[in-house]
Structure formats: structure tokens, C-alpha cells
Motif scaffolding. Structure first.
Motif, mmCIF file in Angstrom:
data_model
loop_
_atom_site.group_PDB
_atom_site.id
_atom_site.type_symbol
_atom_site.label_atom_id
_atom_site.label_comp_id
_atom_site.label_asym_id
_atom_site.label_seq_id
_atom_site.Cartn_x
_atom_site.Cartn_y
_atom_site.Cartn_z
ATOM 1 N N ALA A 186 -52.163 -17.960 -1.330
ATOM 2 C CA ALA A 186 -50.884 -17.257 -1.278
ATOM 3 C C ALA A 186 -50.906 -15.987 -2.119
ATOM 4 O O ALA A 186 -50.195 -15.028 -1.827
ATOM 5 C CB ALA A 186 -49.763 -18.177 -1.757
ATOM 6 N N SER A 187 -51.749 -15.963 -3.156
ATOM 7 C CA SER A 187 -51.712 -14.839 -4.084
ATOM 8 C C SER A 187 -52.952 -13.956 -4.096
ATOM 9 O O SER A 187 -52.901 -12.848 -4.607
ATOM 10 C CB SER A 187 -51.484 -15.355 -5.509
ATOM 11 N N SER A 188 -54.077 -14.430 -3.558
ATOM 12 C CA SER A 188 -55.287 -13.624 -3.690
ATOM 13 C C SER A 188 -56.235 -13.812 -2.509
ATOM 14 O O SER A 188 -56.114 -14.760 -1.734
ATOM 15 C CB SER A 188 -56.025 -13.969 -4.989
ATOM 16 N N MET A 189 -57.169 -12.863 -2.421
ATOM 17 C CA MET A 189 -58.260 -12.914 -1.447
ATOM 18 C C MET A 189 -59.533 -13.227 -2.225
ATOM 19 O O MET A 189 -59.768 -12.659 -3.293
ATOM 20 C CB MET A 189 -58.406 -11.572 -0.733
ATOM 21 N N LYS A 190 -60.355 -14.136 -1.686
ATOM 22 C CA LYS A 190 -61.579 -14.563 -2.377
ATOM 23 C C LYS A 190 -62.789 -14.395 -1.468
ATOM 24 O O LYS A 190 -62.714 -14.652 -0.272
ATOM 25 C CB LYS A 190 -61.497 -16.042 -2.783
ATOM 26 N N ILE A 191 -63.899 -13.970 -2.068
ATOM 27 C CA ILE A 191 -65.174 -13.843 -1.369
ATOM 28 C C ILE A 191 -66.244 -14.488 -2.245
ATOM 29 O O ILE A 191 -66.343 -14.181 -3.436
ATOM 30 C CB ILE A 191 -65.555 -12.370 -1.132
#
Length: 190
Positions: A125-130
């Protein structure tokens, strides 16, 4: 963006892809790239890509890059995948400068016939992760997949060199994001 290169090995088990991992573990607030060298072993319940469920995803020694972005609210999976491809392309460019014939297929890198990397992008909901992992060796990789490791292809390649490359990758990635923002700020729109 903040960068932290960890010197101690960590097992990548999928928990690192969870939101705010850098904040919870290293008190790093905001967008970041964390790098480290360590093994990887994903159990099926931690696999995010539905196509990979049931597969062995493991290695005894990888260079891991964990990226988290908070600059887009709500988080945008499409943008996250675009950034993942940008990161993969930067890694490919760095390795090609080391006279390696790297091939890219989507978010995967190949060296010779061997798969060199693994990667996933996701959102909370709060961040994009790679997560992007590069095999340093083929030891401990799945027996049903032809893999490649940097230490097998580059004479004298060691963990110190991997740490140096990780920091250079971060600088290049950060510069790409910065210049995109600069281009946005100077472009007339209609």
C-alpha cells in the motif's frame, strides 16, 4: 535515495521484499537501495511470482540488491516493473564493461547458456519493492536450471569487487532517476 552496503551475509528468504524492511532492520527511512552478499532460499509460501510457485529458487552465494521506493502514492506496480527493467539494464551495462557477453530477456540476465540472475517487483500500500540477485557462483543453484556465476567467468572476481559494483550500480540507478525528474521539470506540456 539512500544506499547501504551490508558487509555481513544475510540469507535472502523473501522476508526482505516486505514493505519497510530497511526501516525495520536498519532505521533507513525513505527510498533506498540495500546491497549484500549471501545465500538465497525461497520457500514456496514466500514466492511472489505465481509462475514460480513449486520451483526451487536458491543459490549459495549471490549479490542482492533490494530497492524500495515511496515516491508514488498509492504505489504503482507498472512503474515498479519499469524501474526493475531499468535496474536490470544498468546491471547488464556494468557487466558488459567487464567484457562479459551478457544477454537480457525481460528481467533476467544470462551469461553464456546460464541464467545469471533472479528478480521480482511488487508493491504494498505504501511502497514499491524490487529484489535483484546475481549469482556469484553456481554452487547451490537448482539442478534443473543451467546457471552461471560471476566468479566462474571473471578471474579474480571476489566479494570486495561485488560490493564495489553494487555501489556503482546504485549511483547509476540514482542518477537515472534524478535525470528523469530533471527532464520532467524542464519539459513543456500541453
Amino acid at each position: 535515495m539512500k544506499y547501504k552496503g551490508l558487509k555481513d551475509p544475510i540469507l535472502y528468504d523473501g522476508s526482505q521484499i516486505e514493505p519497510m524492511w530497511a526501516l525495520k532492520n536498519f532505521n533507513i527511512k525513505g527510498s533506498s537501495l540495500i546491497s549484500w552478499i549471501g545465500p538465497m532460499n525461497l520457500e514456496n509460501h514466500k514466492i511472489i511470482d505465481y509462475e514460480d510457485v513449486g520451483l526451487e529458487i536458491k543459490s549459495d552465494e549471490m549479490l542482492h540488491l533490494m530497492v524500495e521506493h515511496f515516491d508514488c502514492q498509492p504505489a504503482d506496480l507498472r512503474l515498479c516493473y519499469h524501474r526493475q527493467r531499468l535496474l536490470v539494464t544498468i546491471v547488464k551495462d556494468f557487466l558488459q564493461e567487464m567484457d562479459l557477453n551478457i544477454q537480457r530477456n525481460g528481467d533476467d540476465l544470462f551469461l553464456g547458456q546460464g541464467k545469471l540472475s533472479v528478480s521480482i517487483a511488487t508493491c504494498s500500500a505504501s511502497s514499491m519493492k524490487i529484489h535483484f540477485g546475481v549469482n556469484l557462483t553456481t554452487v547451490g543453484t537448482p539442478g534443473d536450471v543451467t546457471t552461471a556465476g560471476l566468479k566462474d567467468w571473471i578471474e579474480g572476481f571476489d566479494n570486495e569487487k561485488a560490493h564495489e559494483i553494487a555501489e556503482e550500480i546504485f549511483k547509476a540507478y540514482e542518477m537515472e532517476l534524478k535525470t528523469i525528474e530533471e527532464d520532467i521539470s524542464k519539459t513543456r506540456v500541453f
